[in-house]
Design a protein around this motif. Structure first.
Motif, PDB file in Angstrom:
ATOM      1  N   LEU A   1       0.819  -1.226   0.000  1.00 46.70           N
ATOM      2  CA  LEU A   1       0.000   0.000   0.000  1.00 46.70           C
ATOM      3  C   LEU A   1       0.842   1.260   0.000  1.00 46.70           C
ATOM      4  CD1 LEU A   1      -0.263   1.736   2.878  1.00 46.70           C
ATOM      5  CD2 LEU A   1      -1.742  -0.121   3.515  1.00 46.70           C
ATOM      6  N   ASN A   2       2.121   1.150   0.380  1.00 47.73           N
ATOM      7  CA  ASN A   2       2.991   2.330   0.317  1.00 47.73           C
ATOM      8  C   ASN A   2       3.146   2.821  -1.123  1.00 47.73           C
ATOM      9  OD1 ASN A   2       4.354  -0.204   0.103  1.00 47.73           O
ATOM     10  ND2 ASN A   2       6.333   0.829   0.180  1.00 47.73           N
TER      11      ASN A   2
ATOM     12  N   PRO B   1       4.780  -5.683   2.146  1.00 48.79           N
ATOM     13  CA  PRO B   1       5.786  -5.874   3.193  1.00 48.79           C
ATOM     14  C   PRO B   1       5.581  -4.996   4.427  1.00 48.79           C
ATOM     15  CG  PRO B   1       6.644  -4.425   1.502  1.00 48.79           C
ATOM     16  CD  PRO B   1       5.250  -4.778   1.082  1.00 48.79           C
ATOM     17  N   LEU B   2       4.443  -4.298   4.513  1.00 43.62           N
ATOM     18  CA  LEU B   2       4.273  -3.376   5.639  1.00 43.62           C
ATOM     19  C   LEU B   2       3.663  -4.081   6.847  1.00 43.62           C
ATOM     20  CD1 LEU B   2       2.894  -0.187   3.839  1.00 43.62           C
ATOM     21  CD2 LEU B   2       5.209  -1.082   3.893  1.00 43.62           C
ATOM     22  N   CYS B   3       4.036  -3.601   8.013  1.00 45.35           N
ATOM     23  CA  CYS B   3       3.549  -4.227   9.245  1.00 45.35           C
ATOM     24  C   CYS B   3       2.198  -3.664   9.636  1.00 45.35           C
ATOM     25  CB  CYS B   3       4.550  -3.989  10.363  1.00 45.35           C
ATOM     26  SG  CYS B   3       6.205  -4.438   9.883  1.00 45.35           S
ATOM     27  N   THR B   4       1.223  -3.859   8.776  1.00 43.01           N
ATOM     28  CA  THR B   4      -0.142  -3.463   9.089  1.00 43.01           C
ATOM     29  C   THR B   4      -1.095  -4.356   8.310  1.00 43.01           C
ATOM     30  OG1 THR B   4      -1.846  -1.799   8.652  1.00 43.01           O
ATOM     31  CG2 THR B   4       0.209  -1.540   7.437  1.00 43.01           C
ATOM     32  N   PRO B   5      -2.183  -4.786   8.961  1.00 47.12           N
ATOM     33  CA  PRO B   5      -3.148  -5.632   8.240  1.00 47.12           C
ATOM     34  C   PRO B   5      -3.827  -4.899   7.083  1.00 47.12           C
ATOM     35  CG  PRO B   5      -3.957  -5.065  10.450  1.00 47.12           C
ATOM     36  CD  PRO B   5      -2.552  -4.566  10.364  1.00 47.12           C
ATOM     37  N   LEU B   6      -3.655  -3.580   6.999  1.00 46.64           N
ATOM     38  CA  LEU B   6      -4.239  -2.827   5.879  1.00 46.64           C
ATOM     39  C   LEU B   6      -3.480  -3.089   4.584  1.00 46.64           C
ATOM     40  CD1 LEU B   6      -4.780   0.670   7.564  1.00 46.64           C
ATOM     41  CD2 LEU B   6      -6.425  -1.193   7.332  1.00 46.64           C
ATOM     42  N   ASP B   7      -2.270  -3.646   4.703  1.00 48.96           N
ATOM     43  CA  ASP B   7      -1.424  -3.813   3.520  1.00 48.96           C
ATOM     44  C   ASP B   7      -1.799  -5.095   2.768  1.00 48.96           C
ATOM     45  OD1 ASP B   7       0.418  -3.326   1.614  1.00 48.96           O
ATOM     46  OD2 ASP B   7       2.174  -3.844   2.823  1.00 48.96           O
TER      47      ASP B   7
ATOM     48  N   SER C   1      -0.116   7.537  -3.011  1.00 49.59           N
ATOM     49  CA  SER C   1       0.179   6.538  -1.982  1.00 49.59           C
ATOM     50  C   SER C   1       1.213   7.070  -0.993  1.00 49.59           C
ATOM     51  CB  SER C   1       0.706   5.260  -2.652  1.00 49.59           C
ATOM     52  OG  SER C   1      -0.263   4.760  -3.554  1.00 49.59           O
ATOM     53  N   PRO C   2       1.153   6.564   0.244  1.00 46.87           N
ATOM     54  CA  PRO C   2       2.057   7.085   1.295  1.00 46.87           C
ATOM     55  C   PRO C   2       3.443   6.454   1.194  1.00 46.87           C
ATOM     56  CG  PRO C   2       0.570   5.444   2.225  1.00 46.87           C
ATOM     57  CD  PRO C   2       0.197   5.575   0.775  1.00 46.87           C
ATOM     58  N   GLN C   3       4.229   6.942   0.216  1.00 42.02           N
ATOM     59  CA  GLN C   3       5.494   6.275  -0.091  1.00 42.02           C
ATOM     60  C   GLN C   3       6.513   6.353   1.033  1.00 42.02           C
ATOM     61  OE1 GLN C   3       7.017   5.642  -3.852  1.00 42.02           O
ATOM     62  NE2 GLN C   3       5.448   6.768  -4.958  1.00 42.02           N
ATOM     63  N   GLY C   4       6.328   7.305   1.946  1.00 41.25           N
ATOM     64  CA  GLY C   4       7.281   7.407   3.051  1.00 41.25           C
ATOM     65  C   GLY C   4       7.023   6.387   4.152  1.00 41.25           C
ATOM     66  N   PHE C   5       5.852   5.798   4.143  1.00 39.10           N
ATOM     67  CA  PHE C   5       5.451   4.912   5.238  1.00 39.10           C
ATOM     68  C   PHE C   5       6.311   3.647   5.232  1.00 39.10           C
ATOM     69  CE2 PHE C   5       1.777   2.195   7.043  1.00 39.10           C
ATOM     70  CZ  PHE C   5       2.148   2.480   8.350  1.00 39.10           C
ATOM     71  N   LEU C   6       7.010   3.409   6.303  1.00 45.49           N
ATOM     72  CA  LEU C   6       7.959   2.306   6.520  1.00 45.49           C
ATOM     73  C   LEU C   6       9.277   2.437   5.756  1.00 45.49           C
ATOM     74  CD1 LEU C   6       5.298   0.679   7.734  1.00 45.49           C
ATOM     75  CD2 LEU C   6       6.939  -1.168   7.583  1.00 45.49           C
ATOM     76  N   SER C   7       9.458   3.582   5.096  1.00 49.47           N
ATOM     77  CA  SER C   7      10.763   3.886   4.494  1.00 49.47           C
ATOM     78  C   SER C   7      11.289   2.839   3.524  1.00 49.47           C
ATOM     79  CB  SER C   7      11.806   4.141   5.599  1.00 49.47           C
ATOM     80  OG  SER C   7      11.361   5.191   6.418  1.00 49.47           O
ATOM     81  N   HIS C   8      10.389   2.239   2.764  1.00 49.18           N
ATOM     82  CA  HIS C   8      10.850   1.407   1.645  1.00 49.18           C
ATOM     83  C   HIS C   8      11.216   2.346   0.492  1.00 49.18           C
ATOM     84  CE1 HIS C   8       9.972  -2.579   3.181  1.00 49.18           C
ATOM     85  NE2 HIS C   8       8.847  -2.100   3.696  1.00 49.18           N
TER      86      HIS C   8
END
Ligand SMILES: *Cc1c(COP(=O)(O)O)cnc(C)c1O
Length: 410
Positions: free
Chosen positions: A312-313, A359-365, A395-402
């Protein structure tokens, strides 16, 4: 009955094997097909009267190479920030073809729009007063259209932007008073016309046609109060694309009929007005894919998860978190790393109910939930279609810094 325009050949895109694109660019990435965009615009033009212009709403996809392509294809663009103004100018779009809508324009943005000479679609009386003051101070004329918040709404829209209280546009009831008292804005605000946008992501040609008729009638009523003849009339857009299995492509026939009637009438009653539509996803949404590679496969209490290198990022909309009320799956396909040639759509013997997660640590991903997909393994590709609009930039590309997602225009 129009049919879904999802590609039947899920292995190729833009005339190239997707596996080859992935090998060349690395994953994850977005790819956009210029031929498809050109074709879409040509088909639309063929369905519309010649006097109806097509504008592109940049926020749907501001990728610079795609904007450069658009510059040669559409009659104008709609921007919603000073950042999009710079993108439009860099793409070679002349200021006379740019209009600037959007609530909350800062003074610096209004000043930039004024300096560039683009049309400002004013969203409030306060904005008109601020623009008038800036224009006065600089001794420069500002071209202004009023964005109207119509009393009607576009029925069945994915996202409503008109009818009832809205942060967008000026309530139609307030417009006659503003127009009749235009002189109080001083001589630097040049009234150019109206912008009426009633909704987004609509798949009913009948509903869109009805909204266009209502918008045109509203424009005629408001024109009677205008200080000068209407030069520009933006009839909105809202043309949707099918994302989900129960949806089918927009039927242009009712729209074609409505716009022919409107164009003929306007030639008599608003002879100075250039009419146009403003479209985002309809022009580019089907011309894009998002490609990820499966990194891990795991079975949790009997359910298969395919974990990919993108989520989702990069593609918030496919995860359902960009305003979907009920989360549904975008069209998705698996491309096997080793036997891409052998695995076809008809090979159902090896399907498996899977969820595709990022790969994000959230069930929304969640990119696809419980879909029957060809049995996949790490290394295989997962492709999401209908991804040309509201993808990377929405999309929130900064989220989790991928890493930021790569984009390519084919
Ligand atoms: C977002 C927006 C558009 C584009 O909407 P799509 O659904 O992508 O066609 C057009 N005009 C305005 C004013 C918008 O806010």
């Amino acid at each position: 009955m129009p049919t879904l325009s999802f590609p039947h050949d899920a292995q190729h895109f833009g005339g190239q094997p997707i596996a080859q694109l992935a090998a060349a660019h690395g994953t994850p990435f977005y790819a956009y097909d210029s031929q498809r965009i050109i074709q879409r615009i040509a088909d639309l033009r063929a369905a519309l009267p010649r006097s109806i212009g097509i504008h592109y709403a940049i926020k749907a996809n501001p990728f610079p190479p795609l904007l450069r392509l658009m510059a040669g294809q559409v009659d104008g663009v709609d921007i919603a920030s000073a950042g999009e103004l710079e993108l439009a100018l860099q793409a070679g779009i002349v200021p006379g073809r740019i209009s600037f809508a959007g609530p909350g324009k800062r003074d610096s943005e209004l000043a930039r729009a004024l300096a560039a000479g683009v049309l400002v679609n004013a969203e409030s009386e306060g904005e008109l007063l601020r623009l008038a003051a800036i224009a006065q101070e600089r001794g420069q004329a500002a071209r202004v259209a009023l964005r109207v918040n119509p009393a009607f709404e576009l029925k069945g829209s994915g996202m409503r932007m008109g009818g009832g209280p809205r942060p967008f546009g000026i309530d139609e009831e307030m417009i006659p008073g503003l127009l009749a008292g235009w002189s109080r804005f001083g001589r630097h605000l040049e009234f150019a016309g109206l912008h009426i946008f009633a909704g987004s992501q609509n798949l009913s040609g009948e509903s869109i046609a009805a909204a266009q008729h209502a918008s045109y009638q509203l424009a005629l009523r408001l024109a009677a109060f205008a200080p000068t003849p209407i030069k520009t009339l933006n009839l909105g857009g809202g043309f949707g694309i099918p994302y989900f299995p129960h949806e089918s492509a927009l039927d242009l026939a009712p729209i074609s009929k409505a716009l022919s009637e409107i164009a003929a009438d306007a030639a008599q009653r608003l002879p100075h007005a250039a009419l146009h539509l403003e479209l985002g996803r309809y022009l580019v949404g089907e011309a894009g894919i998002y490609v990820t590679r499966i990194i891990d496969k795991k079975v949790s209490r009997g359910h298969t998860y395919l974990v990919t290198d993108g989520g989702l990022n990069h593609h918030l909309a496919a995860s359902g978190n960009f305003g979907q009320v009920i989360r549904r799956n975008y069209p998705v396909a698996i491309i096997h790393a080793h036997d891409a040639q052998k695995v076809g759509a008809g090979n159902t013997a090896t399907t498996e109910c899977s969820s595709v997660v990022g790969p994000l640590c959230t069930p929304l991903d969640l990119l696809a939930d419980k879909v029957d997909l060809p049995r996949a393994e790490p290394g295989d590709l997962c492709v999401i279609f209908q991804s040309g609009a509201y993808g990377a930039s929405a999309s929130p590309q900064g989220f989790l810094s991928h890493p930021a997602v790569l984009e390519v225009l084919l």
